[in-house]
Write a protein that holds these residues in place. Structure first.
Motif, short mmCIF file in Angstrom:
data_model
loop_
_atom_site.label_atom_id
_atom_site.label_comp_id
_atom_site.label_asym_id
_atom_site.label_seq_id
_atom_site.Cartn_x
_atom_site.Cartn_y
_atom_site.Cartn_z
N GLY A 227 -2.76 8.62 0.41
CA GLY A 227 -1.84 7.22 -0.32
C GLY A 227 -1.22 7.87 -1.46
N SER A 228 0.47 7.07 -1.28
CA SER A 228 1.28 7.44 -2.96
C SER A 228 0.83 6.14 -3.95
N GLY A 229 0.01 4.90 -3.52
CA GLY A 229 -0.33 4.19 -4.36
C GLY A 229 -1.12 3.49 -5.20
N SER A 230 -1.23 2.90 -6.30
CA SER A 230 -2.81 2.13 -6.92
C SER A 230 -3.78 1.20 -5.71
N ARG A 231 -4.72 2.22 -6.30
CA ARG A 231 -5.89 1.02 -5.02
C ARG A 231 -6.35 -0.14 -6.23
N TYR A 232 -5.93 -0.01 -7.53
CA TYR A 232 -6.46 -1.00 -8.67
C TYR A 232 -5.57 -2.26 -8.35
N TYR A 233 -3.71 -0.97 -8.42
CA TYR A 233 -2.68 -2.46 -8.42
C TYR A 233 -2.99 -2.75 -6.98
N SER A 234 -3.76 -2.54 -6.25
CA SER A 234 -3.30 -4.01 -4.37
C SER A 234 -4.07 -4.68 -4.77
N THR A 235 -3.60 -5.82 -3.77
CA THR A 235 -4.70 -6.40 -3.63
C THR A 235 -5.55 -6.32 -1.82
N ASN A 236 -7.18 -6.66 -3.24
CA ASN A 236 -7.47 -5.87 -2.01
C ASN A 236 -8.32 -7.80 -1.69
N HIS A 237 -8.62 -7.38 -0.04
CA HIS A 237 -9.66 -8.03 0.70
C HIS A 237 -10.78 -7.45 1.34
N TRP A 238 -12.42 -7.67 1.27
CA TRP A 238 -13.57 -7.86 1.14
C TRP A 238 -13.53 -8.71 2.73
N LEU A 239 -14.33 -8.27 3.47
CA LEU A 239 -14.34 -9.43 4.82
C LEU A 239 -15.84 -8.77 5.64
N GLY A 240 -16.10 -9.63 5.44
CA GLY A 240 -17.62 -10.33 5.74
C GLY A 240 -17.29 -11.91 8.08
N HIS A 241 -18.70 -11.95 7.64
CA HIS A 241 -18.72 -13.19 9.11
C HIS A 241 -18.64 -14.25 8.00
N GLY A 242 -17.04 -14.59 8.86
CA GLY A 242 -17.04 -15.96 8.73
C GLY A 242 -16.56 -16.47 6.91
N HIS A 243 -16.01 -15.29 6.39
CA HIS A 243 -15.31 -15.28 4.69
C HIS A 243 -14.64 -14.08 4.45
N TRP A 244 -13.57 -13.81 3.94
CA TRP A 244 -13.09 -13.04 2.93
C TRP A 244 -13.12 -13.21 1.41
N ILE A 245 -13.28 -12.25 0.94
CA ILE A 245 -12.94 -12.05 -0.66
C ILE A 245 -11.45 -11.40 -0.93
N TRP A 246 -11.17 -11.91 -1.97
CA TRP A 246 -9.37 -11.09 -2.76
C TRP A 246 -9.95 -11.02 -3.88
N MET A 247 -9.00 -9.47 -4.48
CA MET A 247 -9.62 -9.04 -5.68
C MET A 247 -8.34 -8.84 -6.73
N LEU A 248 -7.97 -9.00 -7.47
CA LEU A 248 -6.51 -8.89 -7.20
C LEU A 248 -5.99 -8.90 -8.82
N PRO A 249 -5.49 -8.00 -9.50
CA PRO A 249 -5.15 -8.08 -10.94
C PRO A 249 -4.72 -9.03 -11.22
N ILE A 250 -5.05 -9.35 -12.84
CA ILE A 250 -4.49 -10.37 -13.56
C ILE A 250 -3.20 -10.15 -14.71
N ASP A 251 -4.01 -9.01 -15.55
CA ASP A 251 -2.92 -9.22 -16.73
C ASP A 251 -3.89 -6.97 -16.88
N THR A 252 -3.07 -6.33 -17.01
CA THR A 252 -3.22 -5.51 -17.17
C THR A 252 -3.99 -4.62 -18.72
N ASN A 253 -3.63 -5.24 -19.94
CA ASN A 253 -4.00 -5.22 -20.83
C ASN A 253 -5.70 -5.34 -21.38
N ASP A 254 -6.09 -6.21 -20.48
CA ASP A 254 -8.46 -6.38 -20.81
C ASP A 254 -8.39 -6.50 -19.44
#
Length: 589
Positions: A227-254
């Motif tokens: 891949g050529s893109g940042s993994r951190y600055y992607s919208t990451n989805h963690w999936l499991g039985h009956g649920h999913w989790i989002w992880m996304l950056p809000i602020d680059t400074n902190d």
């Protein structure tokens, strides 16, 4: 309590959040001299209490913000970039310490030539509200205490409490963007919460914001072979039985992240995940890597929403009221549909209001047809989350579902938006009919596809992992994010210039190929002889051929129209160009 003099506007927008300020700016940019009032109990200068969950834009919402609202430079300078969508499934649910313990579909790179962003919503709302005020909108820092709705073109009344006083605002057009206050929805019995009417969706959500995290827990930042893109600055989805989790950056400074879970309550009851301690314990047990990311930083807040899904019976009313954003609908933040649905509604509302203020003869027809499109589009998005809880955690089956759903987003929805086809009456009528075939009939394509996937989950068959970012899984180098029209290269952004037909035609063809591949992979080649399976394959190919005829008619009708009027005029003007090999004097003698 003192009642002040009534104030009259063309439009009153209740709510100065994301949808409200975007609607105001779009109206101000497209309707000269329009008089707009915004009402919100929060001040213009937002505080820590006003910080939001964060927002992940996709191509449609990003193009709306950058092109329709003219905020491209602002977003580049103030908000984090986004490099696609990543999806992660545990190899073994009891071992989730790091990303090596997961199977992945990495987005790989930023969406093709279209910048998208992770939005710090509190900052965005504060900044754009100031822009809107500078453009001439009036902002009332008060709370709506009551409204009086009137029929047709009579003036609506909004009572606003400012300190110890109440003022009355009047306008022919009243827009509700107050989110889950549902001011118009409650006044008109316009809301639908019953899960049976929402494709069975019964979900809740917990989330936190966390600062100063250690991103190396998730990714070391060095992936030279993938891949050529940042993994951190992607919208990451963690999936499991009956649920999913989002992880996304809000602020680059902190190094600030929004991390949350959407859980189906028939699998994970609300009382097992509705506090920060229960939320963390759930992550620790099921997605340890995400738990470790939170623990590496400073947790700022925690929120729990016991009911996510709802919709509205009407979006644009013949009585000149409008519900937009969360005030209208929300199903699930998977695929980030909130802004996408809002964008279609905002542009539709602007065109209705512009047309009505100008006294155009087809204004009421626009109101009717655009509402019809919005309701159909809303139902289509609702269907994307049907039976999610049974499929989410199965990496093999869910990856096939992702693949097909992304095919329709890029092949149908994106060109529909780019070409403003959702404002064309004929297209709306055809869109409604196509949606019946795809989603709404009992034996619709999506219902059949989802049922097959559900059966595969029950039988625990491994049908492989489909990766929507790759071109080596179907035929002819196809991948679901492919653009079939050259709208980007040739800046075909005027209404109807983007060839929506070639996208729909090609998508139906490749969905037929995907459907064939599923039958062979999951059930064996003989399954293709099943009359029901043959029916869908033939119908998909027939639809592709039928739309191909429509494409030729469209090309003939548009043969005299330039792809881009600005470029065409420049080329015409260039015919008189002659190079002059001289400079103008610049030094004083």
């Amino acid at each position: 309590m003192i009642s002040l003099k009534q104030k009259e506007y063309d439009v009153v927008i209740m709510g100065a959040g994301f949808a409200g300020i975007s609607q105001a700016r779009h109206l101000l940019l497209n309707v000269p001299n329009i008089r707009i009032a915004l009402v919100d109990p929060r001040p213009e200068n937002r505080t820590e209490k006003d910080l939001k969950i964060g927002e992940s834009t996709v191509e449609i919402s990003a193009m709306f913000l950058t092109k329709e609202l003219g905020l491209h430079e602002y977003l580049i300078e103030n908000h984090a970039p986004k490099y696609g969508l990543n999806f992660h499934w545990p190899k073994n649910p009891s071992q989730t310490e790091n990303t090596d313990d997961y199977y992945h579909v990495w987005g790989g790179h930023r969406s093709p030539a279209i910048d998208s962003f992770h939005i710090n919503r509190a900052k965005f709302e504060q900044d754009v509200l100031k822009m809107v005020r500078d453009m001439g909108a009036t902002f009332y820092n008060g709370r709506v205490v009551d409204i009086e709705l009137t029929p047709k073109n009579e003036l609506h009344t909004v009572n606003v409490k400012l300190g110890g006083e109440v003022i009355e605002l009047q306008a022919k057009h009243l827009i509700d963007t107050t989110g889950r206050r549902f001011i118009i929805g409650k006044k008109t019995d316009n809301l639908v919460f019953d899960s049976d009417q929402l494709c069975g969706i019964n979900t809740g959500s917990s989330w936190v914001r966390v600062k100063n995290i250690d991103p190396r827990i998730f990714d070391k930042g060095y992936n030279p072979l993938n891949g050529s893109g940042s993994r951190y600055y992607s919208t990451n989805h963690w999936l499991g039985h009956g649920h999913w989790i989002w992880m996304l950056p809000i602020d680059t400074n902190d190094r600030e992240l929004s991390i949350g879970v959407v859980h189906h309550k028939n699998t994970i009851p609300a009382n097992e995940i509705n506090t920060i301690d229960k939320f963390k314990e759930f992550l620790k047990a099921n997605h340890t890597v995400v738990y470790n990311i939170i623990e590496s930083g400073d947790c700022i807040d925690f929120n729990y929403l016991p009911r996510l899904a709802h919709t509205s019976k009407k979006m644009l009313s013949e009585d000149n009221w409008y519900v937009i954003g969360d005030a209208a609908q929300m199903f699930d933040p998977f695929y980030s549909p909130g802004l996408v649905l809002s964008v279609f509604a905002i542009e539709s509302a602007t065109e209705v209001i512009r047309s009505k203020l100008a006294g155009e003869s087809d204004a009421e027809q626009k109101q009717f047809m655009y509402n019809k499109f919005l309701l159909t589009n809303s139902r289509a998005f609702n269907n994307l989350y049907k039976k999610h809880e049974k499929i989410l955690g199965n990496a093999s089956v869910m990856s096939w579902r992702l693949y097909m759903e992304i095919m329709f987003y890029f092949g149908l929805m994106l060109p529909t938006y780019v070409g403003k086809w959702f404002l064309d009456f004929n297209f709306i009528s055809n869109f409604v009919k196509t949606s019946e075939f795809l989603f709404f009939k009992k034996n619709s394509l999506f219902n059949d596809f989802y049922q097959q996937l559900e059966d595969l989950v029950d039988s625990q068959v491994n049908i492989g992992l489909m990766d929507f970012s790759r071109t080596d899984q179907l035929i002819l180098g196809y991948e679901p994010r492919k653009f079939f029209d050259d709208f980007l290269q040739n800046t075909k952004f005027e209404p109807l210039r983007c060839n929506v037909y070639v996208g729909i035609k090609s998508t139906f063809f490749f969905v037929a190929i995907l459907y064939i591949k599923l039958q062979i992979t999951a059930f064996g080649i003989w399954k293709l002889l099943d009359p029901r399976r043959l029916f869908f394959i033939i119908q998909l190919l027939a639809m592709s051929m039928y739309i191909a005829i429509g494409e030729q008619i469209y090309k003939f009708q548009m043969r005299k129209f330039p792809k881009n009027s600005y470029i065409a005029n420049m080329r015409e003007d260039f015919k008189t160009y002659q190079y002059q090999s001289k400079l103008q004097p610049w030094l004083q003698k």
